[in-house]
Design a protein around this motif. Structure first.
Motif, PDB file in Angstrom:
ATOM      1  N   GLY A   1      45.080  40.626  41.516  1.00 52.78           N
ATOM      2  CA  GLY A   1      45.579  39.256  41.480  1.00 52.78           C
ATOM      3  C   GLY A   1      45.153  38.525  40.229  1.00 52.78           C
ATOM      4  O   GLY A   1      44.714  39.133  39.249  1.00 52.78           O
ATOM      5  N   VAL A   2      45.282  37.199  40.306  1.00 51.41           N
ATOM      6  CA  VAL A   2      44.961  36.332  39.176  1.00 51.41           C
ATOM      7  C   VAL A   2      43.978  35.272  39.654  1.00 51.41           C
ATOM      8  O   VAL A   2      44.133  34.721  40.743  1.00 51.41           O
ATOM      9  CB  VAL A   2      46.235  35.667  38.617  1.00 51.41           C
ATOM     10  N   VAL A   3      42.973  34.976  38.836  1.00 50.74           N
ATOM     11  CA  VAL A   3      41.986  33.948  39.143  1.00 50.74           C
ATOM     12  C   VAL A   3      41.952  32.953  37.987  1.00 50.74           C
ATOM     13  O   VAL A   3      42.067  33.341  36.825  1.00 50.74           O
ATOM     14  CB  VAL A   3      40.586  34.566  39.393  1.00 50.74           C
ATOM     15  N   LYS A   4      41.826  31.665  38.324  1.00 50.42           N
ATOM     16  CA  LYS A   4      41.644  30.633  37.300  1.00 50.42           C
ATOM     17  C   LYS A   4      40.150  30.374  37.182  1.00 50.42           C
ATOM     18  O   LYS A   4      39.473  30.154  38.185  1.00 50.42           O
ATOM     19  CB  LYS A   4      42.343  29.334  37.700  1.00 50.42           C
ATOM     20  N   ILE A   5      39.640  30.397  35.966  1.00 48.59           N
ATOM     21  CA  ILE A   5      38.244  30.051  35.710  1.00 48.59           C
ATOM     22  C   ILE A   5      38.251  28.646  35.125  1.00 48.59           C
ATOM     23  O   ILE A   5      38.935  28.376  34.135  1.00 48.59           O
ATOM     24  CB  ILE A   5      37.580  31.048  34.744  1.00 48.59           C
TER      25      ILE A   5
ATOM     26  N   TYR B   1      40.512  29.538  31.706  1.00 47.37           N
ATOM     27  CA  TYR B   1      41.222  30.808  31.613  1.00 47.37           C
ATOM     28  C   TYR B   1      41.989  31.084  32.899  1.00 47.37           C
ATOM     29  O   TYR B   1      41.565  30.683  33.981  1.00 47.37           O
ATOM     30  CB  TYR B   1      40.252  31.993  31.437  1.00 47.37           C
ATOM     31  N   THR B   2      43.072  31.819  32.783  1.00 50.46           N
ATOM     32  CA  THR B   2      43.738  32.463  33.904  1.00 50.46           C
ATOM     33  C   THR B   2      43.655  33.952  33.615  1.00 50.46           C
ATOM     34  O   THR B   2      44.190  34.428  32.615  1.00 50.46           O
ATOM     35  CB  THR B   2      45.205  32.003  34.032  1.00 50.46           C
ATOM     36  N   LEU B   3      42.926  34.685  34.480  1.00 52.43           N
ATOM     37  CA  LEU B   3      42.612  36.086  34.213  1.00 52.43           C
ATOM     38  C   LEU B   3      43.005  36.981  35.385  1.00 52.43           C
ATOM     39  O   LEU B   3      42.892  36.571  36.549  1.00 52.43           O
ATOM     40  CB  LEU B   3      41.103  36.256  33.978  1.00 52.43           C
ATOM     41  N   PRO B   4      43.411  38.219  35.103  1.00 49.83           N
ATOM     42  CA  PRO B   4      43.612  39.179  36.185  1.00 49.83           C
ATOM     43  C   PRO B   4      42.247  39.627  36.715  1.00 49.83           C
ATOM     44  O   PRO B   4      41.240  39.542  36.007  1.00 49.83           O
ATOM     45  CB  PRO B   4      44.347  40.331  35.496  1.00 49.83           C
ATOM     46  N   PHE B   5      42.213  40.076  37.977  1.00 52.35           N
ATOM     47  CA  PHE B   5      40.939  40.521  38.544  1.00 52.35           C
ATOM     48  C   PHE B   5      41.136  41.705  39.466  1.00 52.35           C
ATOM     49  O   PHE B   5      42.246  41.994  39.911  1.00 52.35           O
ATOM     50  CB  PHE B   5      40.234  39.376  39.290  1.00 52.35           C
ATOM     51  N   ASP B   6      40.034  42.372  39.763  1.00 53.66           N
ATOM     52  CA  ASP B   6      39.944  43.435  40.770  1.00 53.66           C
ATOM     53  C   ASP B   6      38.856  43.035  41.753  1.00 53.66           C
ATOM     54  O   ASP B   6      37.798  42.540  41.344  1.00 53.66           O
ATOM     55  CB  ASP B   6      39.539  44.765  40.132  1.00 53.66           C
ATOM     56  N   TYR B   7      39.107  43.244  43.045  1.00 55.38           N
ATOM     57  CA  TYR B   7      38.055  43.043  44.035  1.00 55.38           C
ATOM     58  C   TYR B   7      37.015  44.144  43.892  1.00 55.38           C
ATOM     59  O   TYR B   7      37.340  45.292  43.599  1.00 55.38           O
ATOM     60  CB  TYR B   7      38.614  43.096  45.462  1.00 55.38           C
TER      61      TYR B   7
ATOM     62  N   SER C   1      17.987  33.474  49.112  1.00 54.12           N
ATOM     63  CA  SER C   1      17.984  32.250  48.308  1.00 54.12           C
ATOM     64  C   SER C   1      18.977  31.221  48.850  1.00 54.12           C
ATOM     65  O   SER C   1      19.385  30.309  48.132  1.00 54.12           O
ATOM     66  CB  SER C   1      18.348  32.576  46.861  1.00 54.12           C
ATOM     67  N   ASP C   2      19.401  31.384  50.107  1.00 53.27           N
ATOM     68  CA  ASP C   2      20.378  30.498  50.754  1.00 53.27           C
ATOM     69  C   ASP C   2      21.719  30.470  50.027  1.00 53.27           C
ATOM     70  O   ASP C   2      22.378  29.432  49.949  1.00 53.27           O
ATOM     71  CB  ASP C   2      19.840  29.072  50.897  1.00 53.27           C
ATOM     72  N   VAL C   3      22.124  31.601  49.471  1.00 51.26           N
ATOM     73  CA  VAL C   3      23.433  31.749  48.839  1.00 51.26           C
ATOM     74  C   VAL C   3      24.227  32.727  49.691  1.00 51.26           C
ATOM     75  O   VAL C   3      23.732  33.802  50.026  1.00 51.26           O
ATOM     76  CB  VAL C   3      23.299  32.281  47.390  1.00 51.26           C
ATOM     77  N   LYS C   4      25.429  32.353  50.057  1.00 50.61           N
ATOM     78  CA  LYS C   4      26.270  33.208  50.889  1.00 50.61           C
ATOM     79  C   LYS C   4      27.389  33.787  50.026  1.00 50.61           C
ATOM     80  O   LYS C   4      28.419  33.148  49.817  1.00 50.61           O
ATOM     81  CB  LYS C   4      26.846  32.409  52.048  1.00 50.61           C
ATOM     82  N   ILE C   5      27.175  34.988  49.514  1.00 51.00           N
ATOM     83  CA  ILE C   5      28.159  35.642  48.659  1.00 51.00           C
ATOM     84  C   ILE C   5      29.388  35.973  49.513  1.00 51.00           C
ATOM     85  O   ILE C   5      29.306  36.719  50.481  1.00 51.00           O
ATOM     86  CB  ILE C   5      27.585  36.918  48.005  1.00 51.00           C
ATOM     87  N   SER C   6      30.535  35.403  49.147  1.00 50.40           N
ATOM     88  CA  SER C   6      31.773  35.629  49.878  1.00 50.40           C
ATOM     89  C   SER C   6      32.493  36.866  49.394  1.00 50.40           C
ATOM     90  O   SER C   6      33.125  37.577  50.179  1.00 50.40           O
ATOM     91  CB  SER C   6      32.714  34.429  49.715  1.00 50.40           C
ATOM     92  N   MET C   7      32.475  37.093  48.083  1.00 52.85           N
ATOM     93  CA  MET C   7      33.170  38.237  47.502  1.00 52.85           C
ATOM     94  C   MET C   7      32.659  38.483  46.100  1.00 52.85           C
ATOM     95  O   MET C   7      31.968  37.643  45.527  1.00 52.85           O
ATOM     96  CB  MET C   7      34.679  38.016  47.497  1.00 52.85           C
ATOM     97  N   ALA C   8      33.048  39.637  45.582  1.00 48.23           N
ATOM     98  CA  ALA C   8      32.752  39.983  44.190  1.00 48.23           C
ATOM     99  C   ALA C   8      34.056  40.434  43.550  1.00 48.23           C
ATOM    100  O   ALA C   8      34.861  41.123  44.180  1.00 48.23           O
ATOM    101  CB  ALA C   8      31.703  41.083  44.111  1.00 48.23           C
ATOM    102  N   ILE C   9      34.266  39.999  42.312  1.00 48.38           N
ATOM    103  CA  ILE C   9      35.456  40.400  41.567  1.00 48.38           C
ATOM    104  C   ILE C   9      35.044  40.813  40.164  1.00 48.38           C
ATOM    105  O   ILE C   9      33.963  40.465  39.691  1.00 48.38           O
ATOM    106  CB  ILE C   9      36.516  39.272  41.500  1.00 48.38           C
ATOM    107  N   SER C  10      35.927  41.546  39.529  1.00 53.67           N
ATOM    108  CA  SER C  10      35.734  41.960  38.143  1.00 53.67           C
ATOM    109  C   SER C  10      36.856  41.359  37.320  1.00 53.67           C
ATOM    110  O   SER C  10      38.025  41.441  37.701  1.00 53.67           O
ATOM    111  CB  SER C  10      35.764  43.489  38.073  1.00 53.67           C
ATOM    112  N   VAL C  11      36.503  40.722  36.195  1.00 57.12           N
ATOM    113  CA  VAL C  11      37.478  40.105  35.293  1.00 57.12           C
ATOM    114  C   VAL C  11      37.199  40.583  33.872  1.00 57.12           C
ATOM    115  O   VAL C  11      36.086  41.026  33.577  1.00 57.12           O
ATOM    116  CB  VAL C  11      37.428  38.553  35.337  1.00 57.12           C
ATOM    117  N   PRO C  12      38.187  40.484  32.962  1.00 54.72           N
ATOM    118  CA  PRO C  12      37.907  40.823  31.568  1.00 54.72           C
ATOM    119  C   PRO C  12      36.788  39.932  31.012  1.00 54.72           C
ATOM    120  O   PRO C  12      36.709  38.746  31.342  1.00 54.72           O
ATOM    121  CB  PRO C  12      39.227  40.543  30.850  1.00 54.72           C
TER     122      PRO C  12
END
Length: 123
Positions: A14-18, A39-45, A59-70
Motif C-alpha cells: 500500500g501507500v503511507v503518508k509521512i 512524503y507519500t511512500l509505498p510500504f510493506d507490512y 515502556s507503555d508503548v503499544k506497537i500496532s504494526m511495523a512497516i518498511s518504507v524506502p
C-alpha cells in the motif's frame, strides 16, 4: 556485499503518508497542531516480533504494526504515518536497513488516540 546480491524490497502492500506535526492555525489565531505532509511512500507490512512488542510494552508503548518504507533521512520519531484509510500512527521506533535494494526504514507504529487535522484537508 554487491548491490545485485541484496534482496529486493517490493513495497507492495500500500501507500503511507509521512507527515510532520506543525502549527496549522491561521495567522493571529491560537496555535493548533496539525499534519503537514512530507512524503507519500509505498510500504510493506512487517512482522512485529515478540521481543520488539514486549520491550515497547514495558515502556507503555503499544506497537500496532511495523512497516518498511524506502529510506528518507527526514523521517523521524517526531513524524506521523497516515495509512490509506486515514488511520494515524506515531512512529515509535525506526531501524535503517542497509542490506536491501533500495535501503529501507522499518517503522514501528502506535495508533494515535486523538487524530490530528490536516493542514490542507484535501490532502
Amino acid at each position: 556485499m554487491l548491490i545485485r546480491d541484496k534482496p529486493f524490497e517490493p513495497f507492495a502492500d500500500g501507500v503511507v503518508k509521512i507527515c510532520t506535526v506543525a502549527n496549522i492555525a491561521e495567522e493571529g489565531d491560537r496555535p493548533k497542531d496539525g499534519l503537514h505532509p512530507m512524503y507519500t511512500l509505498p510500504f510493506d507490512y512487517k512482522t512485529v516480533g515478540y521481543d520488539r512488542y514486549w520491550k515497547a510494552a514495558q515502556s507503555d508503548v503499544k506497537i500496532s504494526m511495523a512497516i518498511s518504507v524506502p529510506f528518507r533521512p527526514e523521517i523521524s520519531t517526531q513524524s506521523i504515518a497516515v495509512m490509506g484509510d486515514n488511520t494515524q500512527y506515531y512512529i515509535r521506533q525506526m531501524q535503517r536497513i542497509t542490506d536491501t535494494r533500495p535501503q529501507t526504514l522499518k517503522l514501528s507504529l502506535e495508533k494515535v488516540v486523538e487524530n490530528y487535522a490536516f493542514e490542507n484537508p484535501t490532502v
